[in-house]
Design a protein around this motif. Structure first.
Motif, PDB file in Angstrom:
ATOM      1  N   TYR A  27     -88.206  18.589  11.594  1.00 15.85           N
ATOM      2  CA  TYR A  27     -87.795  18.449  12.994  1.00 15.85           C
ATOM      3  C   TYR A  27     -86.266  18.375  13.071  1.00 15.85           C
ATOM      4  CZ  TYR A  27     -87.730  16.788  17.836  1.00 15.85           C
ATOM      5  OH  TYR A  27     -87.518  16.674  19.190  1.00 15.85           O
ATOM      6  N   CYS A  29     -83.049  17.792  15.786  1.00 14.68           N
ATOM      7  CA  CYS A  29     -82.646  17.422  17.138  1.00 14.68           C
ATOM      8  C   CYS A  29     -81.841  18.556  17.752  1.00 14.68           C
ATOM      9  CB  CYS A  29     -81.798  16.156  17.120  1.00 14.68           C
ATOM     10  SG  CYS A  29     -82.798  14.693  16.924  1.00 14.68           S
ATOM     11  N   CYS A 220     -87.816  13.038  21.516  1.00 15.11           N
ATOM     12  CA  CYS A 220     -87.927  13.535  20.149  1.00 15.11           C
ATOM     13  C   CYS A 220     -89.130  12.920  19.445  1.00 15.11           C
ATOM     14  CB  CYS A 220     -86.637  13.265  19.372  1.00 15.11           C
ATOM     15  SG  CYS A 220     -85.291  14.340  19.901  1.00 15.11           S
ATOM     16  N   HIS A 245     -79.640   7.087  18.211  1.00 15.40           N
ATOM     17  CA  HIS A 245     -80.738   7.990  18.539  1.00 15.40           C
ATOM     18  C   HIS A 245     -81.825   7.993  17.454  1.00 15.40           C
ATOM     19  CE1 HIS A 245     -82.958  11.234  20.243  1.00 15.40           C
ATOM     20  NE2 HIS A 245     -82.611  12.112  19.323  1.00 15.40           N
ATOM     21  N   HIS A 246     -81.437   8.148  16.218  1.00  9.14           N
ATOM     22  CA  HIS A 246     -82.454   8.221  15.164  1.00  9.14           C
ATOM     23  C   HIS A 246     -83.041   6.854  14.823  1.00  9.14           C
ATOM     24  CE1 HIS A 246     -81.167  12.490  13.737  1.00  9.14           C
ATOM     25  NE2 HIS A 246     -81.802  12.478  14.879  1.00  9.14           N
ATOM     26  N   GLU A 249     -85.575   6.504  17.462  1.00 10.05           N
ATOM     27  CA  GLU A 249     -86.732   7.370  17.200  1.00 10.05           C
ATOM     28  C   GLU A 249     -87.653   6.727  16.158  1.00 10.05           C
ATOM     29  OE1 GLU A 249     -86.768  11.566  16.249  1.00 10.05           O
ATOM     30  OE2 GLU A 249     -84.868  11.806  17.283  1.00 10.05           O
TER      31      GLU A 249
HETATM   32 ZN   LIG Z   1     -83.566  13.827  18.689  1.00 12.07          ZN
END
Ligand SMILES: [Zn+2]
Length: 467
Positions: A27, A29, A220, A245-246, A249
């Motif tokens: 995956y 981003c 995501c 962000h990660h 996630e």
């Molecule tokens: Zn992302």
């Protein structure tokens, strides 16, 4: 051969072992499409594409998922600020849907220009609102989220491993967070999963909590899970995604599945411009189209990226790009020139050893600078046609159009480099021109042309080039 990657989650290089034999789920981003992608943005996608190609070169079948964030998200990584998509929509007097479509197309075109393969799945955020809502509901049911008057928030104190990716302790994170304006949040670092929309908000969808729109991070998590499952092999993105962000996630997915979404988290470093940050106010946010307007081939930028390791900052200057383009064009010329040559003596054995070196380089955490060095070495090793074969194989990873792309233009040949019979004709023609015998000089030009030489008379004298 062993394949090793630096895994940000493990804070070290690790051997890559896929969850399923011969298959990799990955995956990446993708962009938020409210503006032209800069060459700095594109570095992340060159990196992800190179990673995919290295995996494929090693025989893996890769399923690559990339999101397109076509729903506005907020100015900052946190939950404050204005919606970027809405700002552009206002400025350009278009609907956010038109804005998203337009800039997504620009992005996809830039991908193509850089020989970046299309992802197996291109996931548009606005087409996955239902999956996002379902995941927010799941987080509420599991007790990891709570509702306030303006949205649904993730409670990071419920996830003690928060901060593992960035190597930051939860207590430090909580202590270091800015003074919070939203008093309903339980902890300052809690982040929005879903925001309730005021009437005037430009993009909104119905949900169990009224009209609203998703937080950026949940996109995501929801789409990665939908297409790749609860746990997949690799997640990539820019290093700027690590701390917020990660991390978010991972927290969201782990709260639902007990797994950190992906086993290997890989991040590319920034692109600097003239040694500093790229910024709109400095007017140095360049795009691939800007490079083309200045006469550069987009693949020169890809070659430029290959000359630095993805985990190191890379400094862009026009001079460095110029040097990269020169290098790429001469590499292509050597490769394409070798296509019709006979195979040199002992070339097959030497090519085999170059093959080993190339594979060792790319499999060592994508050491592309080393791989490029191997290509240069091979191009100077008198391999004859073997060089063409090597370049064709390696271009599956490098994607530089080595066998088919444009080559540098021939410079004029020095008289002493001409074969004696050609040189004699050129001198005879010089004499004819001095006598103003144009009939004879034209006939000699014709004769040289037939021998494969182009004659051009310039104010500095007569230039001879290979046809
Ligand atoms: Zn992302």
């Amino acid at each position: 051969m062993r394949l090793q990657f630096y895994n940000t989650l493990a804070h070290q290089k690790e051997e890559f072992v896929p969850l399923r034999p011969n298959q990799v789920g990955m995956y990446t981003c993708g962009p938020t499409v409210y503006d032209y992608p800069s060459i700095g943005n594109m570095r992340a996608y060159v990196f992800a594409d190179t990673l995919r190609r290295v995996l494929e070169f090693n025989g893996y079948k890769v399923k690559m998922v990339m999101n397109i964030t076509d729903v506005g998200h907020l100015e900052s990584d946190g939950d404050e600020g204005e919606d970027k998509m809405a700002l552009t929509a206002q400025r350009e007097r278009k609907s956010p849907w038109e804005i998203a479509r337009f800039y997504a197309n620009v992005f996809l075109q830039d991908m193509e220009r850089l020989n970046i393969k299309k992802p197996s799945v291109l996931a548009w955020a606005t087409e996955h609102i239902a999956e996002m809502i379902a995941m927010v509901q799941e987080l509420l049911e599991r007790g990891y989220a709570y509702e306030t008057s303006d949205g649904i928030y993730f409670d990071i104190s419920k996830y003690p491993e928060y901060g593992r990716l960035a190597g930051q302790k939860l207590e430090d994170r909580l202590a270091g967070a800015r003074v919070e304006v939203n008093e309903e949040k339980r902890h300052p670092a809690d982040f929005a999963l879903w925001k309730k929309a005021p009437k005037e908000h430009i993009m909104q969808w119905p949900s169990p909590w009224g009209m609203g729109y998703p937080g950026w991070h949940i996109e995501c998590s929801a789409m990665g899970r939908k297409y790749l499952g609860d746990l997949f092999d690799i997640h990539t993105g820019g290093a700027d995604h690590i701390p917020v962000h990660h991390e978010n996630e991972i927290a969201q997915t782990a709260a639902c599945t007990g797994q950190p979404a992906a086993r290997y988290w890989m991040h590319n470093e920034f692109l600097l411009i003239d040694g500093g940050k790229m910024s709109k106010s400095l007017g140095n946010v360049y795009t691939i189209s800007d490079l083309m307007e200045r006469g550069f081939e987009p693949l020169s930028y890809r070659y430029f990226c290959h000359n630095a390791h993805y985990r190191r900052q890379l400094n862009f200057t026009w001079a460095a790009l110029e040097a990269a383009q020169k290098g790429l064009l001469s590499l292509r010329r050597l490769v394409q020139g070798s296509a019709k040559q006979p195979t040199g003596a002992g070339a097959a054995e030497r090519a085999a050893s170059f093959r080993e070196d190339f594979l060792a380089a790319i499999n060592d955490d994508l050491n592309l600078p080393k791989a490029i060095a191997v290509l240069w070495e091979a191009s100077k090793a008198n391999l004859g046609r073997e060089l063409y074969e090597l370049a064709r194989e390696w271009d599956q990873v490098l994607a530089l159009d080595l066998c088919t792309g444009a080559v540098e233009e021939d410079g004029p040949l020095a008289r002493e480099d001409l074969p004696p019979e050609v040189r004699a004709l050129v001198e005879e023609r010089d004499a004819a021109r001095a006598e103003k015998n144009w009939t004879k000089s034209d006939a000699l030009r014709q004769q040289l042309q037939e021998m494969g030489y182009v004659v051009k008379d310039t104010p500095q004298g007569t230039e001879i080039k290979r046809a």
